[in-house]
Design a protein around this motif. Structure first.
Motif, PDB file in Angstrom:
ATOM      1  N   PRO A   8       0.979  -1.340  -0.073  1.00  0.00           N
ATOM      2  CA  PRO A   8       0.131  -0.193  -0.050  1.00  0.00           C
ATOM      3  C   PRO A   8       0.821   1.101   0.143  1.00  0.00           C
ATOM      4  N   THR A   9       0.153   2.253  -0.507  1.00  0.00           N
ATOM      5  CA  THR A   9       1.066   3.410  -0.703  1.00  0.00           C
ATOM      6  C   THR A   9       1.485   4.161   0.723  1.00  0.00           C
ATOM      7  N   GLY A  10       2.625   4.749   0.751  1.00  0.00           N
ATOM      8  CA  GLY A  10       3.165   5.153   1.896  1.00  0.00           C
ATOM      9  C   GLY A  10       3.608   4.505   2.913  1.00  0.00           C
ATOM     10  N   VAL A  11       3.399   3.233   2.916  1.00  0.00           N
ATOM     11  CA  VAL A  11       4.091   2.141   3.986  1.00  0.00           C
ATOM     12  C   VAL A  11       5.622   1.991   3.763  1.00  0.00           C
ATOM     13  N   ALA A  12       6.355   2.104   4.719  1.00  0.00           N
ATOM     14  CA  ALA A  12       7.876   1.910   4.744  1.00  0.00           C
ATOM     15  C   ALA A  12       8.358   0.495   4.591  1.00  0.00           C
ATOM     16  N   VAL A  13       9.223   0.276   3.614  1.00  0.00           N
ATOM     17  CA  VAL A  13       9.644  -1.117   3.351  1.00  0.00           C
ATOM     18  C   VAL A  13      11.013  -1.403   3.549  1.00  0.00           C
ATOM     19  N   ASP A  14      11.408  -2.638   3.293  1.00  0.00           N
ATOM     20  CA  ASP A  14      13.039  -2.990   3.258  1.00  0.00           C
ATOM     21  C   ASP A  14      13.446  -2.885   2.011  1.00  0.00           C
ATOM     22  N   PRO A  15      14.749  -3.406   1.584  1.00  0.00           N
ATOM     23  CA  PRO A  15      15.460  -3.342   0.633  1.00  0.00           C
ATOM     24  C   PRO A  15      14.619  -4.300  -0.642  1.00  0.00           C
ATOM     25  N   ASN A  16      13.996  -5.244  -0.229  1.00  0.00           N
ATOM     26  CA  ASN A  16      13.119  -6.099  -0.919  1.00  0.00           C
ATOM     27  C   ASN A  16      11.903  -5.629  -1.305  1.00  0.00           C
ATOM     28  N   GLY A  17      11.556  -4.445  -0.900  1.00  0.00           N
ATOM     29  CA  GLY A  17      10.149  -3.938  -1.172  1.00  0.00           C
ATOM     30  C   GLY A  17       9.041  -4.532  -0.247  1.00  0.00           C
ATOM     31  N   CYS A  18       9.361  -5.238   0.772  1.00  0.00           N
ATOM     32  CA  CYS A  18       8.291  -5.541   1.523  1.00  0.00           C
ATOM     33  C   CYS A  18       8.210  -4.782   2.928  1.00  0.00           C
ATOM     34  N   PRO A  19       6.890  -4.927   3.551  1.00  0.00           N
ATOM     35  CA  PRO A  19       6.991  -3.910   4.627  1.00  0.00           C
ATOM     36  C   PRO A  19       7.295  -4.217   5.614  1.00  0.00           C
ATOM     37  N   LEU A  20       8.115  -3.191   6.543  1.00  0.00           N
ATOM     38  CA  LEU A  20       8.735  -3.467   7.825  1.00  0.00           C
ATOM     39  C   LEU A  20       8.114  -4.408   8.515  1.00  0.00           C
ATOM     40  N   ASP A  21       8.835  -5.211   9.424  1.00  0.00           N
ATOM     41  CA  ASP A  21       8.390  -5.843  10.406  1.00  0.00           C
ATOM     42  C   ASP A  21       9.575  -5.981  11.391  1.00  0.00           C
ATOM     43  N   ARG A  22       9.355  -4.880  12.431  1.00  0.00           N
ATOM     44  CA  ARG A  22      10.591  -4.806  13.155  1.00  0.00           C
ATOM     45  C   ARG A  22      10.731  -5.843  14.189  1.00  0.00           C
ATOM     46  N   ASP A  23       9.537  -6.354  14.882  1.00  0.00           N
ATOM     47  CA  ASP A  23       9.547  -7.525  15.844  1.00  0.00           C
ATOM     48  C   ASP A  23       9.447  -8.963  15.076  1.00  0.00           C
TER      49      ASP A  23
END
Length: 484
Positions: free
Chosen positions: A231-246
């Protein structure tokens, strides 16, 4: 000569203007322009300057390159140089050379041996084309001025150094063989067509245009994006997947507890007692309990959580107050208090006897519950069924505390939706038969089961005939609610 050179440069400008801007010279950027400078080394009747760096002639070059596949590019390359040779005052030449070559670049960074986005990208070049020569000179005191055009066979090898996604620095060495060309003007020629030729040693830069396709706009090109629909505006990692810090498998933008490893079915929140209630909402987070009791246990299943239950051992099924203690009530609402009710779990609305137990339909009346059958795709009641239906009409008129459930069925021909509707219409046709004979409509309950409850497998016409039916069940009219 100058007019011909000007015409070729104008042609180069038009060629570049006609090339559409792409996504660059890679799988992401497919079009690039190259600017270069070259050292040229002549070989002919005046001798050979090959690999003699003190005898270089220098000239500029420009090209347009188009990505075709991971292993192949197509390019148009143009270059200019003035080749010079001087034996003495009577033997010299100054030859302007303009060459245009259609190049097929065979890339070794094709994803097999070397990664496509490697820093060092070796390649081979096969580039047939045309070479225009405009010569001024003398041979043994005779003027040799001449303008000619020749087919040019050009092959080269090079390395591109990837500086960024859009810029590369390349070095390249190759040999031009303009067939039957006379670069130096010497009339005494060799017997083959290759006696005059030249090397071209090139250093240049590739500049790519456009930017890679990024459908979800997360800054990661689609070709590398493992989550292309973020979705637009969601922060992603280098692979383009949304961040999941836990790292619990629930992306941060959907995680109600983004700093605590949790469960996907609880929106990323933990549940340490595994009772299905997230710890933040669990009033008893260390003891497995019930969802409806905010995660607290209820040992006697009376609906009051153990921490609030003042009578924790109430027998199963006993109605209790807010403290979990029994109430003296009529739990099945049949008008018989629980202490006198031999059937305290009578279904709601059932007619009961003095002991609180359901009344039983007379066996002789039960015997009338025989199905009525219908023809295919029909809701018309057969006249042969009238006698049986009339007997039921008399029962309903004579015993006003009876009700009748009418259930329609269909065989398997047709769609589920159509058969459901057909079964309902059959039940309604029978209901109308009863009401038209004076039976209160409120005492006739109808329903349709479609083809879901066959009386026999739908494997033969005879079995299907058994399934096209309406069934009956006598019951008692629900008792009025008791006045407490």
């Amino acid at each position: 000569m100058r007019r011909s050179l000007t015409s070729l440069l104008v042609l180069l400008g038009l060629t570049l203007a006609a090339v559409p801007e792409g996504h660059a010279q890679s799988a992401d950027r497919k079009t690039a322009i190259s600017l270069s400078g070259s050292a040229y080394q002549y070989k002919g009747n005046f001798g050979s300057n090959f690999w003699d760096w003190s005898s270089n002639n220098y000239g500029p070059g420009i090209g347009v390159n188009r990505y075709l596949t991971s292993g192949l590019d197509l390019g148009l390359h143009l270059g200019y140089v003035e080749l010079k040779g001087n034996q003495n005052a009577a033997n010299f030449f100054n030859t302007n050379v303009v060459h245009g070559n259609l190049a097929l670049k065979l890339k070794l960074n094709n994803g097999w041996a070397i990664k496509e986005d490697a820093v060092i990208q070796p390649y081979l070049l096969l580039a047939p084309g045309l070479t225009y020569l405009s010569r001024e000179g003398q041979i043994r005191g005779r003027n040799t001025d001449e303008n000619t055009t020749h087919f040019d066979a050009f092959g080269a090898a090079g390395i591109n150094f990837r500086l960024s996604d859009g810029i590369g620095l390349f070095v390249q060495t190759g040999q031009h063989i303009p067939l039957n060309a006379n670069i130096d003007g010497e009339p005494n020629r060799d017997v083959n067509s290759f006696d005059d030729r030249f090397l071209q040693h090139t250093v240049g830069v590739n500049i790519a245009f456009g930017k890679p396709k990024d459908t979800d706009g997360d800054g990661v090109p689609d070709r590398k994006d493992k989550c292309p629909n973020t979705p637009t505006g969601v922060a992603v990692d280098p692979n383009g997947c949304p961040l999941d810090r836990d790292a619990d498998g629930v992306p941060d933008y959907q995680d109600k507890c983004p700093d605590e490893k949790g469960l996907a079915n609880l929106e990323g929140c933990p549940d340490r007692d595994s009772d299905g209630v997230r710890d933040g909402d669990d009033k008893c987070p260390d003891t497995p309990g019930k969802v409806e009791l905010a995660g607290c246990p209820d040992a006697d299943n009376d609906g009051v959580a153990d921490p609030d239950d003042k009578c924790p051992d109430t027998p199963a099924g006993t109605q209790v107050d807010a403290t979990g203690c029994p109430l003296v009530l009529d739990q099945d609402n049949d008008g018989i208090i629980d202490s006198l009710d031999r059937c305290p779990d009578t279904p709601a609305g059932a007619r009961v006897d003095a002991n609180g137990c359901p009344r039983v339909v007379n066996p002789k009346i039960k015997a009338l519950e025989k199905p009525v059958r219908f023809r295919t795709n029909s809701t018309i009641i057969e006249r042969s069924s009238y006698p049986a239906l009339n007997k039921m009409v008399r029962v309903l008129k004579d015993s006003t505390d009876y009700s009748l459930r009418v259930t329609g069925h269909a065989d398997s021909r047709g769609t589920d939706e159509y058969n459901q509707g057909l079964s309902e219409r059959r039940a309604e046709a029978v209901r109308q038969y009863f009401t038209s004979r004076g039976v209160d409509a409120n005492r006739i309950i109808t329903e349709g089961k479609g083809e879901s409850e066959p009386a026999a497998p739908n494997t033969s016409p005879a079995n299907m005939s058994r399934n096209r039916r309406v069934e009956f069940k006598f019951d008692f009219v629900p008792a009025p609610a008791p006045q407490l």
